[in-house]
Design a protein around this motif. Structure first.
Motif, PDB file in Angstrom:
ATOM      1  N   ALA A 121      24.482  38.216  15.553  1.00  0.00           N
ATOM      2  CA  ALA A 121      25.470  38.279  14.475  1.00  0.00           C
ATOM      3  C   ALA A 121      25.867  39.710  14.091  1.00  0.00           C
ATOM      4  O   ALA A 121      27.054  40.041  14.099  1.00  0.00           O
ATOM      5  CB  ALA A 121      24.943  37.522  13.255  1.00  0.00           C
ATOM      6  N   LYS A 175      29.559  34.526   9.095  1.00  0.00           N
ATOM      7  CA  LYS A 175      28.565  34.336  10.159  1.00  0.00           C
ATOM      8  C   LYS A 175      27.696  33.109   9.850  1.00  0.00           C
ATOM      9  O   LYS A 175      27.354  32.343  10.746  1.00  0.00           O
ATOM     10  CB  LYS A 175      27.659  35.574  10.267  1.00  0.00           C
ATOM     11  CG  LYS A 175      28.379  36.853  10.664  1.00  0.00           C
ATOM     12  CD  LYS A 175      28.573  36.907  12.156  1.00  0.00           C
ATOM     13  CE  LYS A 175      29.217  38.235  12.574  1.00  0.00           C
ATOM     14  NZ  LYS A 175      29.576  38.223  13.998  1.00  0.00           N
ATOM     15  N   GLU A 209      33.628  32.479  14.952  1.00  0.00           N
ATOM     16  CA  GLU A 209      32.276  32.187  15.459  1.00  0.00           C
ATOM     17  C   GLU A 209      32.234  30.810  16.113  1.00  0.00           C
ATOM     18  O   GLU A 209      31.626  30.624  17.166  1.00  0.00           O
ATOM     19  CB  GLU A 209      31.252  32.238  14.317  1.00  0.00           C
ATOM     20  CG  GLU A 209      31.064  33.604  13.699  1.00  0.00           C
ATOM     21  CD  GLU A 209      30.343  34.569  14.619  1.00  0.00           C
ATOM     22  OE1 GLU A 209      29.366  34.155  15.241  1.00  0.00           O
ATOM     23  OE2 GLU A 209      30.780  35.733  14.715  1.00  0.00           O
TER      24      GLU A 209
END
Lengths: 176, 251
Positions: free
Chosen positions: B76, B103, B11
């Motif tokens: 997400a 996440k 991420e």
């Protein structure tokens, strides 16, 4: 004639009792000696007030507050003290006869111009509002935002990120 | 390396190495630059007190950070679903809790990056004035829970709805409503309704603290109730994300 005398006596007593119940406050206001001699935007100024009960009776529920008025030519207006002062009022105080209340009022100078500050006071029972003498002061302009600091950051960072995007795109294109 | 750390790393990388992530950062930086340039191009704004400007910049950083957090949060789960990568992710040896943690940590990294990016702006508008260090400290303390909270809210909605558009729109409406104190003056917020909203709105909590510590130099002890408010906001939104992420919407 006797009736008239009684009436006058009663009227006098009523008037006298009314005067005795009315609040009698004396307000004095002075600028703190430590205040800057040439105040500029961002400076702090302090004002000291003394509220004295000059009457014969105690004053309950005293409320005193600070007011600021801009008197700059063409911009005369009462000021919202939101950013100028967090200490805007004294409430719920009781003042015995002869007693006094000393208060320090800090004010942060937010904007340039000419201003007058005044302290007002009233109490729970009386409808009269007493005011102190005013103090006038001038706040000099201070340029607080400097373009020589802002321009490199405000233009440089987006350009840097944009450059990074271009570099990555170029790298991806040539890798493919 | 733990699966959640791997996802968090991915991420974080997406923000810095991906064109889309860089575009978000560019947009964020553009918002702060526009505000900073407005200060020097507008006479009235340029005359504002230094502390007032730092306060406004701290509020803008929080709002822009929350905006990016909402976009990331909405992407997400629903983004993975729409790209067709959610099912492979969930069939991999990664539990839903680990996926969420990855996440969530990715969002923390993104906010850290945005926070660091905001520091030069705060310095540019606030150097030489009062309470710049306090502004930097309180932006971290209050801005972090507010921004992450909006990200987790969007994450929760993203897992529940399975649609990026739907979760983003809903989160943006909540954000717009919460951030309204930035637009509405303190005078209007002094009404009964305004005060009631302020009492439960985490964004107001952060803004009022910025106002209190940056402009009025108020002590930390006066900010505890507002700190509790933003921490409750963070806890509730994270809990919501955790509950919905257990059974994300595949349809």
């Amino acid at each position: 004639m006797k009736h008239l005398q009684v009436l006058l006596l009663l009227a006098g007593l009523l008037l006298g009792s009314g005067l005795a119940q009315a609040a009698n406050l004396d307000l004095q206001l002075a600028a703190d000696p430590k205040n800057p001699s040439s105040p500029t935007m961002g400076d702090w100024m302090h004002f000291n007030s003394v509220i004295s009960n000059t009457g014969q009776q105690a004053i309950d529920g005293l409320v005193a507050w600070i007011s600021l008025v801009e008197v700059t030519a063409g911009h005369e207006q009462p000021m919202d003290l939101e950013d100028w002062s967090a200490h805007k009022a004294v409430t719920g105080t009781t003042l015995a006869p002869g007693g006094s209340l000393q208060t320090n009022w800090p004010v942060r100078l937010i904007k340039q111009g000419d201003y007058r500050v005044v302290i007002s006071a009233t109490d729970r029972n009386d409808k009269t509002v007493f005011t102190s003498p005013t103090i006038q002061f001038h706040v000099a302009q201070k340029p607080v935002v400097e373009s020589r600091r802002i321009l490199p950051v405000a233009l440089g960072l987006p350009l840097f990120i944009g450059g990074l995007m271009g570099y990555r795109r170029y790298k991806q294109h040539h890798a493919g | 390396m733990k699966p959640s750390s791997l996802i968090a790393q991915k991420e974080r990388g997406a923000l810095l190495q991906n064109q889309r992530g860089l575009a978000w950062l560019l947009a964020y930086s553009g918002i702060l630059s526009a505000f900073a340039l407005l200060l020097i191009s507008n006479k009235e704004l340029s005359l504002l007190d230094n502390a007032q400007i730092v306060y406004m910049m701290a509020g803008t950083v929080t709002a822009a950070g929350a905006l990016i957090a909402v976009i990331m949060g909405a992407d997400a789960f629903a983004g993975e679903r729409e790209r067709g990568t959610l099912v492979p992710l969930l069939t991999a040896p990664v539990s839903p809790a680990q996926l969420l943690m990855g996440k969530a940590l990715g969002l923390v990294s993104a906010w850290l990056l945005m926070y660091l990016l905001a520091l030069p702006y705060l310095w540019a508008v606030g150097a030489g004035g009062q309470n710049l260090l306090q502004a930097i400290f309180y932006l971290a303390l209050f801005g972090t829970p507010v921004v992450l909270g909006f990200g987790y809210l969007a994450m929760a909605l993203s897992a529940r709805s399975g649609s990026v558009l739907s979760s983003m729109l809903t989160s943006l409406i909540v954000l717009l409503f919460s951030a309204s104190p930035l637009l509405i003056g303190p005078g209007l917020r002094n009404s009964v309704i305004g005060k009631a909203i302020d009492a439960v709105n985490p964004f107001s909590g952060a803004l009022n603290t910025f106002d209190s510590v940056i402009i009025d130099s108020a002590p930390f002890s006066g900010q505890l109730a507002r700190l509790a408010l933003v921490l409750i906001w963070l806890s509730i939104t994270f809990l919501a994300a955790r509950v919905t992420a257990r059974h994300p919407n595949f349809r």
